[in-house]
Design a protein around this motif. Structure first.
Motif, PDB file in Angstrom:
ATOM      1  N   ALA A 111       0.834  -1.204   0.000  1.00 21.95           N
ATOM      2  CA  ALA A 111       0.000   0.000   0.000  1.00 21.95           C
ATOM      3  C   ALA A 111       0.868   1.253   0.000  1.00 21.95           C
ATOM      4  CB  ALA A 111      -0.934  -0.001   1.203  1.00 21.95           C
ATOM      5  N   ALA A 112       1.940   1.244   0.808  1.00 21.87           N
ATOM      6  CA  ALA A 112       2.846   2.385   0.848  1.00 21.87           C
ATOM      7  C   ALA A 112       3.502   2.608  -0.514  1.00 21.87           C
ATOM      8  CB  ALA A 112       3.909   2.169   1.924  1.00 21.87           C
ATOM      9  N   GLY A 113       3.921   1.508  -1.162  1.00 22.58           N
ATOM     10  CA  GLY A 113       4.512   1.618  -2.496  1.00 22.58           C
ATOM     11  C   GLY A 113       3.531   2.166  -3.505  1.00 22.58           C
ATOM     12  N   SER A 114       2.285   1.731  -3.433  1.00 26.56           N
ATOM     13  CA  SER A 114       1.257   2.229  -4.350  1.00 26.56           C
ATOM     14  C   SER A 114       0.987   3.712  -4.121  1.00 26.56           C
ATOM     15  CB  SER A 114      -0.041   1.438  -4.164  1.00 26.56           C
ATOM     16  OG  SER A 114       0.120   0.104  -4.583  1.00 26.56           O
ATOM     17  N   MET A 115       0.966   4.122  -2.859  1.00 27.89           N
ATOM     18  CA  MET A 115       0.753   5.534  -2.547  1.00 27.89           C
ATOM     19  C   MET A 115       1.885   6.387  -3.113  1.00 27.89           C
ATOM     20  SD  MET A 115      -0.599   5.060   1.375  1.00 27.89           S
ATOM     21  CE  MET A 115      -0.952   6.799   1.730  1.00 27.89           C
ATOM     22  N   LEU A 116       3.117   5.932  -2.917  1.00 26.60           N
ATOM     23  CA  LEU A 116       4.265   6.682  -3.425  1.00 26.60           C
ATOM     24  C   LEU A 116       4.222   6.775  -4.948  1.00 26.60           C
ATOM     25  CD1 LEU A 116       6.956   8.106  -2.839  1.00 26.60           C
ATOM     26  CD2 LEU A 116       8.077   5.888  -3.080  1.00 26.60           C
ATOM     27  N   THR A 117       3.861   5.680  -5.593  1.00 20.93           N
ATOM     28  CA  THR A 117       3.784   5.676  -7.054  1.00 20.93           C
ATOM     29  C   THR A 117       2.766   6.705  -7.546  1.00 20.93           C
ATOM     30  OG1 THR A 117       4.346   3.331  -7.069  1.00 20.93           O
ATOM     31  CG2 THR A 117       3.430   4.224  -9.085  1.00 20.93           C
ATOM     32  N   ARG A 118       1.614   6.749  -6.897  1.00 21.30           N
ATOM     33  CA  ARG A 118       0.587   7.730  -7.259  1.00 21.30           C
ATOM     34  C   ARG A 118       1.084   9.155  -7.041  1.00 21.30           C
ATOM     35  NH1 ARG A 118      -4.320   6.559 -10.057  1.00 21.30           N
ATOM     36  NH2 ARG A 118      -4.658   4.325  -9.818  1.00 21.30           N
ATOM     37  N   CYS A 119       1.791   9.393  -5.935  1.00 23.26           N
ATOM     38  CA  CYS A 119       2.284  10.738  -5.642  1.00 23.26           C
ATOM     39  C   CYS A 119       3.351  11.184  -6.638  1.00 23.26           C
ATOM     40  CB  CYS A 119       2.838  10.793  -4.222  1.00 23.26           C
ATOM     41  SG  CYS A 119       1.583  10.641  -2.926  1.00 23.26           S
ATOM     42  N   ILE A 120       4.208  10.263  -7.034  1.00 16.35           N
ATOM     43  CA  ILE A 120       5.254  10.603  -8.004  1.00 16.35           C
ATOM     44  C   ILE A 120       4.658  10.864  -9.380  1.00 16.35           C
ATOM     45  CG2 ILE A 120       7.236   9.685  -9.284  1.00 16.35           C
ATOM     46  CD1 ILE A 120       8.022   8.174  -6.716  1.00 16.35           C
ATOM     47  N   ALA A 121       3.784   9.994  -9.813  1.00 16.79           N
ATOM     48  CA  ALA A 121       3.268  10.056 -11.188  1.00 16.79           C
ATOM     49  C   ALA A 121       2.196  11.111 -11.373  1.00 16.79           C
ATOM     50  CB  ALA A 121       2.718   8.694 -11.584  1.00 16.79           C
ATOM     51  N   LYS A 122       1.396  11.359 -10.341  1.00 17.09           N
ATOM     52  CA  LYS A 122       0.228  12.239 -10.458  1.00 17.09           C
ATOM     53  C   LYS A 122      -0.667  11.713 -11.588  1.00 17.09           C
ATOM     54  CE  LYS A 122       2.651  16.156  -8.440  1.00 17.09           C
ATOM     55  NZ  LYS A 122       2.128  15.903  -7.091  1.00 17.09           N
ATOM     56  N   ASP A 123      -0.843  12.463 -12.673  1.00 14.04           N
ATOM     57  CA  ASP A 123      -1.714  12.020 -13.768  1.00 14.04           C
ATOM     58  C   ASP A 123      -0.933  11.468 -14.963  1.00 14.04           C
ATOM     59  OD1 ASP A 123      -4.017  12.825 -12.380  1.00 14.04           O
ATOM     60  OD2 ASP A 123      -3.778  14.887 -13.086  1.00 14.04           O
ATOM     61  N   ASP A 124       0.362  11.274 -14.807  1.00 14.87           N
ATOM     62  CA  ASP A 124       1.227  10.827 -15.902  1.00 14.87           C
ATOM     63  C   ASP A 124       1.301   9.298 -15.903  1.00 14.87           C
ATOM     64  OD1 ASP A 124       3.339  10.165 -17.612  1.00 14.87           O
ATOM     65  OD2 ASP A 124       4.434  12.008 -17.160  1.00 14.87           O
ATOM     66  N   ALA A 167       4.723  13.219   3.536  1.00 17.98           N
ATOM     67  CA  ALA A 167       3.356  13.724   3.384  1.00 17.98           C
ATOM     68  C   ALA A 167       2.516  12.769   2.554  1.00 17.98           C
ATOM     69  CB  ALA A 167       3.389  15.110   2.733  1.00 17.98           C
ATOM     70  N   CYS A 168       3.127  12.183   1.536  1.00 19.59           N
ATOM     71  CA  CYS A 168       2.423  11.224   0.681  1.00 19.59           C
ATOM     72  C   CYS A 168       1.973  10.019   1.491  1.00 19.59           C
ATOM     73  CB  CYS A 168       3.335  10.787  -0.463  1.00 19.59           C
ATOM     74  SG  CYS A 168       2.657   9.466  -1.504  1.00 19.59           S
ATOM     75  N   LEU A 169       2.874   9.486   2.330  1.00 19.46           N
ATOM     76  CA  LEU A 169       2.569   8.290   3.095  1.00 19.46           C
ATOM     77  C   LEU A 169       1.642   8.565   4.280  1.00 19.46           C
ATOM     78  CD1 LEU A 169       6.062   6.541   3.029  1.00 19.46           C
ATOM     79  CD2 LEU A 169       4.081   6.110   1.570  1.00 19.46           C
ATOM     80  N   LYS A 170       1.364   9.837   4.536  1.00 21.03           N
ATOM     81  CA  LYS A 170       0.395  10.221   5.569  1.00 21.03           C
ATOM     82  C   LYS A 170      -0.950  10.611   4.957  1.00 21.03           C
ATOM     83  CE  LYS A 170       3.850  11.995   8.834  1.00 21.03           C
ATOM     84  NZ  LYS A 170       4.378  13.223   9.485  1.00 21.03           N
ATOM     85  N   ASP A 171      -1.062  10.452   3.640  1.00 20.37           N
ATOM     86  CA  ASP A 171      -2.264  10.902   2.929  1.00 20.37           C
ATOM     87  C   ASP A 171      -3.402   9.901   3.127  1.00 20.37           C
ATOM     88  OD1 ASP A 171      -4.187  11.802   1.166  1.00 20.37           O
ATOM     89  OD2 ASP A 171      -2.770  12.231  -0.462  1.00 20.37           O
ATOM     90  N   GLN A 172      -4.191  10.099   4.181  1.00 22.73           N
ATOM     91  CA  GLN A 172      -5.276   9.170   4.479  1.00 22.73           C
ATOM     92  C   GLN A 172      -6.321   9.095   3.366  1.00 22.73           C
ATOM     93  OE1 GLN A 172      -5.487   7.166   7.482  1.00 22.73           O
ATOM     94  NE2 GLN A 172      -6.970   6.118   6.180  1.00 22.73           N
ATOM     95  N   PRO A 173      -6.731  10.231   2.743  1.00 23.19           N
ATOM     96  CA  PRO A 173      -7.696  10.136   1.640  1.00 23.19           C
ATOM     97  C   PRO A 173      -7.196   9.269   0.484  1.00 23.19           C
ATOM     98  CG  PRO A 173      -7.623  12.382   2.449  1.00 23.19           C
ATOM     99  CD  PRO A 173      -6.502  11.652   3.138  1.00 23.19           C
TER     100      PRO A 173
END
Length: 223
Positions: A111-124, A167-173
């Motif tokens: 889950a942490a890896g998926s969150m980081l991936t989303r934060c890095i990529a955004k909409d790309d 901050a990404c890994l604390k992003d509860q939403p």
């Protein structure tokens, strides 16, 4: 493997991520999630989730492959290394197939890896697939060793500061959206293992060889 709430609590305490994220236990899948009767329909597979789909290839292709995977899954990493490059070269890069990757984390590290991936990529989407590939290829390092430190390093390589990773890994939403999409996949689409694939809505379980995909795709593209 269905992770219970108790198992997630234990996993959190073991990984060291709890102190970093200050998140509640990941509410991904309960003890025995109810499942809908019958096989999922193509429309149910295609239904938009809480998070936007990350897709590469021809958006108007007549064939769509959807992969559900966990970044800590060894079979998923093997598929990414052995089969996916052939699929990409033969069908995705040639605009014959649209390929969608969806998160199905089996533990808090995934889950942490998926969150980081989303934060890095955004909409790309291209960047999303590149980071996903990196995490699969370095799976042994960031899963088996110091997960937090390694994710911070990967985030830094991708242009995020240490504070941005935290901050990404604390992003509860964001975590809640990943959990909601996994719950839908489990309860409605009957995904309970990784990797699981859908080809135009038809489920294909297991790692899947290139030969299996090649045969099915050729048949579908004939029509």
């Amino acid at each position: 493997m269905i992770i219970t709430r108790r198992a997630f609590t234990a996993a959190l305490s073991l990984t060291g991520l709890l102190a970093l994220t200050a998140l509640s236990p990941l509410p991904l899948i309960g003890q025995a999630a109810a499942q809908s009767a019958g096989s999922p329909t193509a429309a149910e597979v295609a239904k938009p989730g809480a998070l936007p789909d990350m897709a590469i290839g021809n958006p108007n292709a007549t064939v769509t492959i959807v992969e559900y995977a966990s970044l800590t899954c060894g079979h998923c990493a093997t598929f990414n290394e052995v089969v996916f490059p052939k699929l990409k070269a033969e069908y995705i890069d040639t605009n014959k197939v649209k390929y969608v990757f969806r998160e199905f984390p089996l533990d808090i590290k995934a889950a942490a890896g998926s969150m980081l991936t989303r934060c890095i990529a955004k909409d790309d989407a291209a960047k999303y697939f590149a980071v996903t590939d990196l995490l699969f290829r370095q799976q042994a390092e960031w899963v088996m060793k110091d997960t937090t430190a390694t994710l911070k390093r990967i985030g830094k390589q991708a242009g995020l500061s240490e504070q941005a990773v935290e901050a990404c890994l604390k992003d509860q939403p964001l975590l809640d959206k990943i959990a909601a999409d996994q719950k839908y996949a489990n309860e409605v689409l009957k995904v309970n293992a990784t990797p699981t694939f859908f080809i135009n809505g038809e489920m294909l379980r297991g790692g899947g060889s290139f030969e299996e995909f090649d045969k099915r795709l050729k048949e579908l593209l004939k029509n």
